[in-house]
Design a protein around this motif. Structure first.
Motif, mmCIF file in Angstrom:
data_model
loop_
_atom_site.group_PDB
_atom_site.id
_atom_site.type_symbol
_atom_site.label_atom_id
_atom_site.label_comp_id
_atom_site.label_asym_id
_atom_site.label_seq_id
_atom_site.Cartn_x
_atom_site.Cartn_y
_atom_site.Cartn_z
ATOM 1 N N MET A 1 30.317 53.196 23.727
ATOM 2 C CA MET A 1 29.164 53.958 24.213
ATOM 3 C C MET A 1 29.022 55.261 23.422
ATOM 4 O O MET A 1 29.097 56.360 23.977
ATOM 5 C CB MET A 1 29.313 54.264 25.701
ATOM 6 N N PRO A 2 28.840 55.162 22.103
ATOM 7 C CA PRO A 2 28.774 56.388 21.301
ATOM 8 C C PRO A 2 27.615 57.303 21.678
ATOM 9 O O PRO A 2 27.678 58.514 21.463
ATOM 10 C CB PRO A 2 28.626 55.857 19.870
ATOM 11 N N GLU A 3 26.561 56.722 22.253
ATOM 12 C CA GLU A 3 25.388 57.514 22.614
ATOM 13 C C GLU A 3 25.647 58.445 23.793
ATOM 14 O O GLU A 3 24.830 59.318 24.093
ATOM 15 C CB GLU A 3 24.208 56.586 22.936
ATOM 16 N N LEU A 4 26.797 58.269 24.454
ATOM 17 C CA LEU A 4 27.091 59.076 25.640
ATOM 18 C C LEU A 4 28.134 60.156 25.360
ATOM 19 O O LEU A 4 28.721 60.691 26.294
ATOM 20 C CB LEU A 4 27.567 58.181 26.790
ATOM 21 N N VAL A 5 28.377 60.477 24.098
ATOM 22 C CA VAL A 5 29.329 61.545 23.798
ATOM 23 C C VAL A 5 28.828 62.869 24.377
ATOM 24 O O VAL A 5 29.623 63.716 24.799
ATOM 25 C CB VAL A 5 29.576 61.655 22.278
ATOM 26 N N LYS A 6 27.515 63.039 24.416
ATOM 27 C CA LYS A 6 26.913 64.136 25.160
ATOM 28 C C LYS A 6 26.486 63.561 26.504
ATOM 29 O O LYS A 6 25.768 62.562 26.562
ATOM 30 C CB LYS A 6 25.698 64.692 24.422
ATOM 31 N N PRO A 7 26.920 64.140 27.603
ATOM 32 C CA PRO A 7 26.581 63.572 28.922
ATOM 33 C C PRO A 7 25.075 63.387 29.086
ATOM 34 O O PRO A 7 24.286 64.254 28.706
ATOM 35 C CB PRO A 7 27.124 64.603 29.904
ATOM 36 N N ARG A 8 24.723 62.233 29.658
ATOM 37 C CA ARG A 8 23.312 61.935 29.894
ATOM 38 C C ARG A 8 23.043 61.817 31.388
ATOM 39 O O ARG A 8 23.820 61.211 32.112
ATOM 40 C CB ARG A 8 22.909 60.631 29.192
ATOM 41 N N ARG A 9 21.936 62.357 31.790
ATOM 42 C CA ARG A 9 21.504 62.300 33.177
ATOM 43 C C ARG A 9 20.651 61.042 33.362
ATOM 44 O O ARG A 9 19.721 60.793 32.597
ATOM 45 C CB ARG A 9 20.712 63.547 33.520
ATOM 46 N N MET A 10 21.005 60.232 34.372
ATOM 47 C CA MET A 10 20.275 59.000 34.640
ATOM 48 C C MET A 10 20.058 58.848 36.140
ATOM 49 O O MET A 10 20.877 59.299 36.939
ATOM 50 C CB MET A 10 21.075 57.777 34.172
ATOM 51 N N PRO A 11 18.959 58.165 36.529
ATOM 52 C CA PRO A 11 18.854 57.771 37.935
ATOM 53 C C PRO A 11 20.039 56.888 38.306
ATOM 54 O O PRO A 11 20.535 56.113 37.483
ATOM 55 C CB PRO A 11 17.539 56.988 37.981
ATOM 56 N N TRP A 12 20.480 56.982 39.562
ATOM 57 C CA TRP A 12 21.704 56.288 39.963
ATOM 58 C C TRP A 12 21.645 54.782 39.711
ATOM 59 O O TRP A 12 22.594 54.209 39.169
ATOM 60 C CB TRP A 12 21.996 56.543 41.450
ATOM 61 N N LEU A 13 20.566 54.132 40.102
ATOM 62 C CA LEU A 13 20.510 52.681 39.948
ATOM 63 C C LEU A 13 20.493 52.283 38.478
ATOM 64 O O LEU A 13 21.128 51.301 38.088
ATOM 65 C CB LEU A 13 19.283 52.114 40.669
ATOM 66 N N GLN A 14 19.814 53.057 37.663
ATOM 67 C CA GLN A 14 19.786 52.772 36.233
ATOM 68 C C GLN A 14 21.187 52.875 35.637
ATOM 69 O O GLN A 14 21.618 52.023 34.852
ATOM 70 C CB GLN A 14 18.835 53.735 35.516
ATOM 71 N N ALA A 15 21.919 53.924 36.015
ATOM 72 C CA ALA A 15 23.281 54.093 35.512
ATOM 73 C C ALA A 15 24.191 52.975 36.003
ATOM 74 O O ALA A 15 25.041 52.465 35.253
ATOM 75 C CB ALA A 15 23.832 55.452 35.957
ATOM 76 N N THR A 16 24.025 52.571 37.263
ATOM 77 C CA THR A 16 24.852 51.504 37.825
ATOM 78 C C THR A 16 24.598 50.188 37.115
ATOM 79 O O THR A 16 25.526 49.438 36.809
ATOM 80 C CB THR A 16 24.563 51.372 39.332
ATOM 81 N N ARG A 17 23.336 49.906 36.835
ATOM 82 C CA ARG A 17 23.002 48.688 36.093
ATOM 83 C C ARG A 17 23.558 48.761 34.668
ATOM 84 O O ARG A 17 24.083 47.778 34.146
ATOM 85 C CB ARG A 17 21.493 48.501 36.059
ATOM 86 N N TYR A 18 23.461 49.927 34.058
ATOM 87 C CA TYR A 18 23.937 50.093 32.674
ATOM 88 C C TYR A 18 25.445 49.869 32.574
ATOM 89 O O TYR A 18 25.912 49.078 31.758
ATOM 90 C CB TYR A 18 23.571 51.498 32.192
ATOM 91 N N LEU A 19 26.210 50.543 33.420
ATOM 92 C CA LEU A 19 27.661 50.388 33.372
ATOM 93 C C LEU A 19 28.078 48.981 33.799
ATOM 94 O O LEU A 19 28.973 48.369 33.214
ATOM 95 C CB LEU A 19 28.337 51.425 34.261
ATOM 96 N N GLY A 20 27.420 48.453 34.820
ATOM 97 C CA GLY A 20 27.813 47.160 35.352
ATOM 98 C C GLY A 20 27.558 45.996 34.429
ATOM 99 O O GLY A 20 28.240 44.965 34.510
ATOM 100 N N THR A 21 26.593 46.144 33.536
ATOM 101 C CA THR A 21 26.284 45.054 32.601
ATOM 102 C C THR A 21 26.839 45.304 31.204
ATOM 103 O O THR A 21 26.598 44.512 30.296
ATOM 104 C CB THR A 21 24.759 44.851 32.504
ATOM 105 N N SER A 22 27.588 46.386 31.040
ATOM 106 C CA SER A 22 28.130 46.706 29.714
ATOM 107 C C SER A 22 29.531 46.147 29.500
ATOM 108 O O SER A 22 30.161 46.428 28.486
ATOM 109 C CB SER A 22 28.171 48.222 29.510
ATOM 110 N N THR A 23 30.025 45.375 30.458
ATOM 111 C CA THR A 23 31.358 44.806 30.329
ATOM 112 C C THR A 23 31.322 43.627 29.359
ATOM 113 O O THR A 23 30.637 42.628 29.600
ATOM 114 C CB THR A 23 31.896 44.360 31.693
#
Length: 539
Positions: A345-367
């Motif tokens: 996740m190189p794009e997240l070296v600087k913390p990014r603000r996301m809506p909760w559901l969007q972040a949950t979907r992003y992390l949950g499908t990045s496995t």
């Protein structure tokens, strides 16, 4: 419509006819070895275990589950149960399992006005649950991260996730459970058990707050309502997640890490979590994963989620990363390699603000492991109450830098725990690990059969050496606190690998095991529901 077998048109027509007849009779669809789709319903996520059952029943109603269970009992066929297919061991696709009850078509999420609670069918995948609850009512249950995990096994094992420090375990919000059980006469029936003190089946509810899946019956539905909820407005009956979160991913390259740096980094993580493990901690809205990846991966990675709605959220997150990095001579950088199961996740070296559901979907499908049909794996776990002794660090460093394997998937993942989890008494639910600060999970994957022996040797030797002073396993004491039942590990019951004299069930359940056995005797006296590491009947 189900496709027929590879035997050709006649077999296809036979399968279609059987499906049509089953639908007309209200029966579950039965898939057998002659059907084209058989190979896809006899395996889960871990490709080490592929079953050969006589039938796989795709059920859609509780009545179908009762009927299939009754028939299996009548015929003396061993049952196994699948919800999401993510079991780490052979509990579903065991050679002795002749009938598999597949709940994956039971995926409804709704509000039950009669019980004043949210109903979740046990075949739901976790992302189904999050989407259903949050989009319609703005509420959540604090369950796991992987989007494909089934609710049936996850909840019954006391599931935890990114919101656990803030909201507790998923079972802390469980109001009721529907279970198909078999009595002493061999009669299958559905029982609804609630947490109400007056409910005669309350002990069955309790057993499903961390007693593990497949032990007492077949869970068909769960109902959720927080214990302190009042009224009947659905949006007030479960907690709300943060509207927004911050996500950050950093790493430390192995090529630049000294042994001192490694020790400092790992001890910093442990010390921080021990200091912030109490309920109500100012960092309750934060959850972090420190992936101690094998050196062949290239880096150690850390992924952190922070409640972005708390005051000074960005600064709190920066302070946390600084605390973990303190004294490490290597500056952290972008996460350009996988961290455990999660993708780079190189794009997240600087913390990014996301809506909760969007972040949950992003992390949950990045496995990376979820959609790879070639992977076989092995896993181990531990709860930590205190920081690492030097002997633990010695063993971790030795095996994470070992040349015995060259496998970037091999890792020991440290993850946040405590907070609101620790606000609940050990015996209030079957989930007994209520005083830990963080968790550990060992994992590695391989594809080729030739790599299995050395892969298993690496993970077993690493685990045994970390806990060499306590018999090769993390026995409950002042430092360690046993193992997580949703990361089942068959080695815990093998005296070759567990020399501690502490049985596997005490590592999972601690003092709660005798009560689980009593529930087993009451609701499954014939031991119909069993697997390789199931709760046993009392002697």
């Amino acid at each position: 419509m189900l496709l027929g077998s590879t035997a050709g048109t006649a077999a296809a027509a036979t399968t279609r006819d059987a499906t049509t007849r089953a639908a007309a009779a209200g029966d579950a669809v039965a898939i057998t070895p002659g059907d084209r789709n058989y190979a896809d319903v006899v395996r889960g996520w871990n490709q080490r275990y592929i079953g050969k059952p006589e039938k796989v029943h795709l059920v859609t109603t509780t009545d179908q589950v009762v009927k299939v269970t009754q028939q299996a009992v009548k015929e003396g066929k061993r049952l196994a149960v699948r919800s999401g297919g993510h079991c780490f061991e052979d509990f579903v696709y065991h050679p002795d399992a002749k009938v598999v009850v597949d709940l994956s078509e039971m995926r409804q999420v709704d509000f039950d006005t009669e019980r004043n609670a949210f109903m979740v069918e046990s075949g739901c995948q976790l992302l189904d649950v999050y989407e259903g609850l949050y989009r319609r009512w703005g509420v959540v249950i604090p369950a796991g991260i992987c989007h494909q995990v089934g609710a049936g096994g996850h909840v019954s094992g006391g599931g935890w996730g990114m919101l656990c420090r803030l909201l507790g375990l998923v079972v802390d919000h469980l109001y009721a459970v529907e279970v198909v059980v078999v009595d002493a006469s061999g009669t299958a029936r559905a029982v609804v058990a609630t947490r109400e003190e007056s409910d005669p089946n309350r002990d069955l509810w309790w057993a499903h707050t961390g007693g593990g899946g497949g032990n007492f019956g077949i869970v068909t539905r769960y109902w959720f309502r927080s214990p302190d909820a009042k009224g009947s407005e659905p949006s007030t009956l479960l907690p709300r997640p943060p509207a927004e979160v911050l996500i950050n991913a950093v790493s430390w390259p192995w090529s630049s890490l000294s042994r001192k740096d490694f020790d400092t980094l790992v001890k910093n993580y442990g010390a921080w979590h021990v200091a912030h493990s109490a309920p109500g901690d100012p960092y309750a809205g934060m959850c972090s994963y420190l992936g101690l990846n094998h050196r062949s991966n290239g880096a150690i990675g850390m992924i952190t989620q922070m409640d972005a709605t708390v005051p000074n959220a960005e600064q709190k997150l920066a302070d946390f990363v600084a605390a973990i990095s303190k004294g490490v001579s290597v500056a952290h950088e972008a996460a350009t390699t996988r961290t455990g199961e999660l993708a780079a996740m190189p794009e997240l070296v600087k913390p990014r603000r996301m809506p909760w559901l969007q972040a949950t979907r992003y992390l949950g499908t990045s496995t990376l492991t979820l959609n790879d049909p070639t992977l076989k794996g092995d896993f181990k776990s531990a709860y930590m109450r205190a920081n690492f002794p030097d002997s633990h660090l010695d063993a971790l460093y030795k095996h994470l830098t070992s040349d015995a394997i060259d496998n970037p998937t091999a890792s020991v993942q440290l993850s946040s725990f405590g907070g609101q989890v620790n606000a609940v008494a050990q015996d209030a639910t079957a989930s007994s690990h209520r005083s830990s600060a963080f968790k550990m999970s060992w994992m590695l994957y391989w594809t080729e059969a030739a790599d299995e022996a050395k892969s298993l040797a690496w993970i077993r030797e690493c685990y045994q050496e970390v806990y060499a002073e306590t018999g090769g396993v993390p026995v409950p004491n002042d430092v360690t606190d046993g193992c997580y039942v949703n990361y089942p590990d068959i080695d815990l019951g093998d005296p070759k690998y567990n020399t501690s004299k502490v049985p596997w069930h005490d590592l999972y359940y601690k003092e709660n095991y005798p009560k689980l056995q009593a529930v087993k005797k009451k609701y499954d006296p014939r031991n119909v529901f069993r697997h390789s590491q199931s709760v046993g009947l009392p002697d």
